[in-house]
Design an enzyme around this catalytic site. Structure first.
Site, PDB file in Angstrom:
ATOM      1  N   TYR A   1       0.746  -0.890  -0.192  1.00  0.00           N
ATOM      2  CA  TYR A   1       0.399   0.367   0.021  1.00  0.00           C
ATOM      3  C   TYR A   1       1.130   1.894   0.239  1.00  0.00           C
ATOM      4  O   TYR A   1       0.683   2.240  -0.123  1.00  0.00           O
ATOM      5  CB  TYR A   1      -1.140  -0.234   0.959  1.00  0.00           C
ATOM      6  CG  TYR A   1      -1.997   1.048   0.838  1.00  0.00           C
ATOM      7  CD1 TYR A   1      -3.202   0.869   0.109  1.00  0.00           C
ATOM      8  CD2 TYR A   1      -1.626   2.413   1.263  1.00  0.00           C
ATOM      9  CE1 TYR A   1      -4.213   1.526   0.406  1.00  0.00           C
ATOM     10  CE2 TYR A   1      -2.005   3.597   1.670  1.00  0.00           C
ATOM     11  CZ  TYR A   1      -3.710   3.089   0.946  1.00  0.00           C
ATOM     12  OH  TYR A   1      -4.696   3.699   0.478  1.00  0.00           O
TER      13      TYR A   1
ATOM     14  N   LYS B   1       0.526   6.929 -23.609  1.00  0.00           N
ATOM     15  CA  LYS B   1       0.381   7.936 -24.790  1.00  0.00           C
ATOM     16  C   LYS B   1       2.211   7.671 -25.058  1.00  0.00           C
ATOM     17  O   LYS B   1       2.375   6.677 -25.289  1.00  0.00           O
ATOM     18  CB  LYS B   1      -0.002   9.237 -25.451  1.00  0.00           C
ATOM     19  CG  LYS B   1      -0.956   9.643 -25.658  1.00  0.00           C
ATOM     20  CD  LYS B   1      -1.831   9.656 -24.155  1.00  0.00           C
ATOM     21  CE  LYS B   1      -3.368  10.627 -24.214  1.00  0.00           C
ATOM     22  NZ  LYS B   1      -4.165  10.176 -22.874  1.00  0.00           N
TER      23      LYS B   1
ATOM     24  N   ARG C   1     -13.541  14.927 -34.054  1.00  0.00           N
ATOM     25  CA  ARG C   1     -12.579  16.016 -33.301  1.00  0.00           C
ATOM     26  C   ARG C   1     -13.284  17.241 -34.082  1.00  0.00           C
ATOM     27  O   ARG C   1     -12.500  18.652 -34.462  1.00  0.00           O
ATOM     28  CB  ARG C   1     -11.149  15.841 -33.238  1.00  0.00           C
ATOM     29  CG  ARG C   1     -10.651  14.790 -33.291  1.00  0.00           C
ATOM     30  CD  ARG C   1     -10.538  15.200 -31.297  1.00  0.00           C
ATOM     31  NE  ARG C   1     -11.808  14.793 -30.473  1.00  0.00           N
ATOM     32  CZ  ARG C   1     -11.767  14.415 -29.053  1.00  0.00           C
ATOM     33  NH1 ARG C   1     -10.992  14.456 -28.026  1.00  0.00           N
ATOM     34  NH2 ARG C   1     -13.028  14.242 -28.467  1.00  0.00           N
TER      35      ARG C   1
ATOM     36  N   PHE D   1      -7.626  21.246 -24.594  1.00  0.00           N
ATOM     37  CA  PHE D   1      -8.358  19.674 -24.708  1.00  0.00           C
ATOM     38  C   PHE D   1      -9.677  19.208 -24.130  1.00  0.00           C
ATOM     39  O   PHE D   1      -9.806  20.429 -22.942  1.00  0.00           O
ATOM     40  CB  PHE D   1      -6.594  18.906 -24.778  1.00  0.00           C
ATOM     41  CG  PHE D   1      -7.426  17.633 -24.878  1.00  0.00           C
ATOM     42  CD1 PHE D   1      -6.982  17.108 -26.514  1.00  0.00           C
ATOM     43  CD2 PHE D   1      -7.392  16.644 -23.432  1.00  0.00           C
ATOM     44  CE1 PHE D   1      -7.651  15.723 -26.243  1.00  0.00           C
ATOM     45  CE2 PHE D   1      -7.743  15.357 -23.578  1.00  0.00           C
ATOM     46  CZ  PHE D   1      -7.654  14.726 -25.905  1.00  0.00           C
ATOM     47  N   THR D   2      -9.755  18.545 -24.545  1.00  0.00           N
ATOM     48  CA  THR D   2     -11.095  18.309 -23.245  1.00  0.00           C
ATOM     49  C   THR D   2     -10.818  18.291 -22.071  1.00  0.00           C
ATOM     50  O   THR D   2     -11.537  18.711 -21.397  1.00  0.00           O
ATOM     51  CB  THR D   2     -11.375  17.007 -24.255  1.00  0.00           C
ATOM     52  OG1 THR D   2     -11.417  16.533 -24.646  1.00  0.00           O
ATOM     53  CG2 THR D   2     -12.430  17.481 -25.649  1.00  0.00           C
TER      54      THR D   2
ATOM     55  N   PHE E   1     -18.950  14.531 -26.662  1.00  0.00           N
ATOM     56  CA  PHE E   1     -18.930  13.304 -27.421  1.00  0.00           C
ATOM     57  C   PHE E   1     -18.802  11.984 -27.347  1.00  0.00           C
ATOM     58  O   PHE E   1     -18.763  10.866 -27.785  1.00  0.00           O
ATOM     59  CB  PHE E   1     -17.542  14.444 -28.228  1.00  0.00           C
ATOM     60  CG  PHE E   1     -16.322  13.753 -26.919  1.00  0.00           C
ATOM     61  CD1 PHE E   1     -15.957  15.296 -26.535  1.00  0.00           C
ATOM     62  CD2 PHE E   1     -15.173  12.755 -26.846  1.00  0.00           C
ATOM     63  CE1 PHE E   1     -15.323  15.419 -24.875  1.00  0.00           C
ATOM     64  CE2 PHE E   1     -14.551  13.087 -25.966  1.00  0.00           C
ATOM     65  CZ  PHE E   1     -13.902  13.963 -25.067  1.00  0.00           C
TER      66      PHE E   1
ATOM     67  N   ASP F   1       1.836  19.897 -20.705  1.00  0.00           N
ATOM     68  CA  ASP F   1       1.053  18.763 -20.581  1.00  0.00           C
ATOM     69  C   ASP F   1       2.284  18.115 -21.469  1.00  0.00           C
ATOM     70  O   ASP F   1       2.154  18.400 -23.244  1.00  0.00           O
ATOM     71  CB  ASP F   1      -0.150  19.451 -21.512  1.00  0.00           C
ATOM     72  CG  ASP F   1      -0.729  18.165 -22.353  1.00  0.00           C
ATOM     73  OD1 ASP F   1      -0.163  16.273 -21.871  1.00  0.00           O
ATOM     74  OD2 ASP F   1      -2.048  17.508 -22.180  1.00  0.00           O
TER      75      ASP F   1
HETATM   76  C1  P71 Z   1      -7.068  11.293 -26.502  1.00  0.00           C
HETATM   77  C2  P71 Z   1      -6.527  10.821 -25.369  1.00  0.00           C
HETATM   78  C3  P71 Z   1      -7.787  10.382 -24.953  1.00  0.00           C
HETATM   79  C4  P71 Z   1      -9.184  11.192 -24.898  1.00  0.00           C
HETATM   80  C5  P71 Z   1      -9.640  12.172 -23.427  1.00  0.00           C
HETATM   81  C6  P71 Z   1     -10.343  12.506 -24.079  1.00  0.00           C
HETATM   82  C7  P71 Z   1     -11.142  12.107 -24.542  1.00  0.00           C
HETATM   83  C8  P71 Z   1     -11.140  11.519 -25.973  1.00  0.00           C
HETATM   84  C9  P71 Z   1     -10.194  10.584 -25.707  1.00  0.00           C
HETATM   85  C10 P71 Z   1      -6.050  12.019 -23.519  1.00  0.00           C
HETATM   86  C11 P71 Z   1      -5.354  13.558 -23.347  1.00  0.00           C
HETATM   87  C12 P71 Z   1      -3.968  13.870 -24.762  1.00  0.00           C
HETATM   88  C13 P71 Z   1      -3.193  15.266 -24.157  1.00  0.00           C
HETATM   89  C14 P71 Z   1      -2.806  15.675 -25.379  1.00  0.00           C
HETATM   90  C15 P71 Z   1      -4.578  14.828 -21.656  1.00  0.00           C
HETATM   91  C16 P71 Z   1      -5.203  14.230 -21.858  1.00  0.00           C
HETATM   92  C17 P71 Z   1      -6.125  13.415 -21.049  1.00  0.00           C
HETATM   93  N1  P71 Z   1      -5.996  12.089 -24.642  1.00  0.00           N
HETATM   94  N2  P71 Z   1      -3.466  15.925 -22.496  1.00  0.00           N
HETATM   95  O1  P71 Z   1      -6.160  11.638 -27.614  1.00  0.00           O
HETATM   96  O2  P71 Z   1      -3.873  14.131 -25.715  1.00  0.00           O
HETATM   97  O3  P71 Z   1      -5.708  12.071 -20.650  1.00  0.00           O
HETATM   98  O4  P71 Z   1      -7.227  10.360 -21.825  1.00  0.00           O
HETATM   99  O5  P71 Z   1      -5.058  10.208 -19.506  1.00  0.00           O
HETATM  100  O6  P71 Z   1      -7.135  10.710 -18.199  1.00  0.00           O
HETATM  101  O7  P71 Z   1      -7.083   9.538 -27.158  1.00  0.00           O
HETATM  102  P1  P71 Z   1      -6.043  10.699 -20.214  1.00  0.00           P
END
Ligand code: P71
Length: 454
Positions: free
Chosen positions: A71, A254, A378, A123-124, A445, A211
């Site tokens: 833990y 990523k 997108r 970013f969303t 979305f 980021d």
């Molecule tokens: C991508 C994602 C995952 C995603 C997130 C929201 C809607 C659809 C798909 C995530 C990112 C990203 C950047 C630049 C932060 C996050 C969040 N991308 N910054 O591209 O691209 O990270 O998903 O691990 O929470 O499909 P998280």
């Protein structure tokens, strides 16, 4: 040898579903014409995202076995902390379950009601956490980023005049800079621009939060395009990139070649202590942050593999190969081709459809129908509604993202995808838009449902 190739051989394979058009139509109807709602067992080529969809190496799979599931104080945490300090250069690291966990903590920590957070395109999840913490996001990316035909090398750059104006008139806790910029098409930011952002932020006492989700891909573009950088290592460029910020949020799903995990870094001792305290509230103890010990170990190994030049070159150039194939077939895409995905310009594919008919959403659905390839909208659906007016936000870019997981698909598979997109485009004139029949409140979305109009 000048030619790029995948610097690995394949040790295990996973059978992918092969379906008929009739089966795909049934699946798409059941999914409300939203690719997020498809079951993956109905998908042949899953190019929805490069997030958490990477293939791990044999060394990463082996690392899972040395997970220390204590833990508190897991040895894997210390290994991860040491690796991130060495490769990203920050003083303190807080593990999180994924990127948005880090965004949540840093937003709550730094943003007060009424603050403004400028950034190089939204970013969303990042923007949502900034808004939930009481902030307002302001886009300060260069204008070229909004033009899918502009071929500038660093379309992820911050427009320094726009930033200066915001810094002069608003209360700004930090500048939110992404490397690369996902929503602009995976476009990079230059070291020169980052340096200038740092200078401007310093003059007004604002912090800079990076980021770093795809900062290794950014480093590859810097090495390729920025004058004087061609002989530097990816590691060196990455360290310099991070040195212009006070901390970073990271989705390890990523660049870091894992299926789950993220982290938050901060250089300031007091802020890091507060972040660790918030981690306990939302994620888990600050030495695991919602991750298993084995996840942290696999991520530490993935980080080391991610900065290998042979790896990152093959990654970026495989994406580029798909983009170039699409261009040859006459498909309009965002140029230059970005690091993690090829973005098809739905406005140019369906010039007869207004944005209210959700052209990119329809295009993603049609690509799935044609070949079982899952991509992502997108455009106006992803942009959501303005929280103050309740109106649709109308982004200039109306795109379909064809995203490439790392080390997963072969170039032959991607060639099939390219031909499928061209086939869909050949039928564009007979294709109508969509009507939205269900709209959730947050990040619509993901769960919105649609009906075809024609
Ligand atoms: C991508 C994602 C995952 C995603 C997130 C929201 C809607 C659809 C798909 C995530 C990112 C990203 C950047 C630049 C932060 C996050 C969040 N991308 N910054 O591209 O691209 O990270 O998903 O691990 O929470 O499909 P998280």
């Amino acid at each position: 040898m000048d030619d790029w190739f995948e610097p690995y051989k394949i040790k295990a394979v996973e059978r992918i579903p092969v379906t008929t058009r009739e089966e795909r139509l049934v699946a798409l109807d059941a999914a409300g014409w939203n690719t997020f709602l498809l079951r993956s067992e109905d998908v042949t080529f899953d190019l929805l995202t490069d997030s958490g969809t990477n293939a791990m190496s044999d060394r990463q799979w082996a690392a899972l076995m040395i997970g220390d599931e204590a833990y508190a104080g897991s040895r894997n945490f210390y290994r991860l902390e040491e690796t991130i300090r060495r490769i990203y250069g920050y003083r303190h690291m807080v593990p999180t379950h994924q990127g948005r966990g880090a965004e949540h903590i840093v937003s709550e920590l730094l943003i007060a009601e009424g603050d403004v957070v400028p950034g190089n395109m939204y970013f969303t999840t990042t923007r949502l956490h900034q808004e939930l913490a009481g902030g307002t996001f302001v886009d300060v990316i260069v204008d070229e980023a909004h033009d899918p035909t502009d071929r500038s090398p660093f379309k992820g750059n911050v427009d320094l005049e726009k930033l200066e104006k915001v810094l002069a008139t608003e209360r700004v806790p930090y500048v939110s800079v992404a490397a690369t910029v996902n929503m602009a098409g995976g476009q990079p930011i230059s070291l020169e621009n980052l340096r200038q952002v740092r200078d401007l932020a310093d003059r007004s006492g604002a912090k800079v939060i990076l980021d770093a989700t795809r900062a290794v891909e950014n480093a590859y573009f810097v090495r390729e395009r920025e004058p004087g950088q061609a002989d530097r290592s990816i590691e060196d460029i990455l360290l310099e990139t991070c040195s212009y910020s006070d901390g970073c949020t990271m989705s390890g799903k990523k660049d870091s070649l894992v299926n789950i995990g993220g982290w938050l870094c901060l250089n300031d001792d007091d802020l890091a202590a507060q972040a660790k305290n918030l981690c306990v509230v939302y994620e888990g103890l600050h030495t695991y942050g919602g991750l298993a010990g084995r996840d942290m170990e696999a991520m530490a190994v993935g980080i080391e593999e991610s900065v290998d030049l042979d790896h990152i070159r093959a990654r970026v150039l495989q994406v580029r190969e798909l983009g170039e194939r699409l261009i040859e077939l006459g498909v309009p895409i965002v140029e230059p081709i970005g690091g993690h995905a090829v973005f098809v310009d739905a406005r140019r594919v369906y010039p007869h459809l207004s944005q209210d008919a959700f052209p990119a959403q329809r295009l993603a659905a049609e690509i799935f129908l044609d070949s079982g390839t899952r991509t992502m909208e997108r455009g106006i659906v992803s942009a959501g509604r303005d929280p103050s007016t309740g109106e649709h936000r109308r982004p200039a870019l109306e795109l379909v993202r064809i995203t490439i997981p790392r080390r997963v698909y072969t170039s032959r598979q991607l060639a099939v995808v390219a031909r499928s997109v061209a086939a869909v485009m050949a039928r564009a004139a007979e294709t109508g838009g969509l009507e939205m029949i269900f709209e959730p409140e947050y990040l619509r979305f993901f769960q919105a449902r649609f009906r075809p109009l024609m």
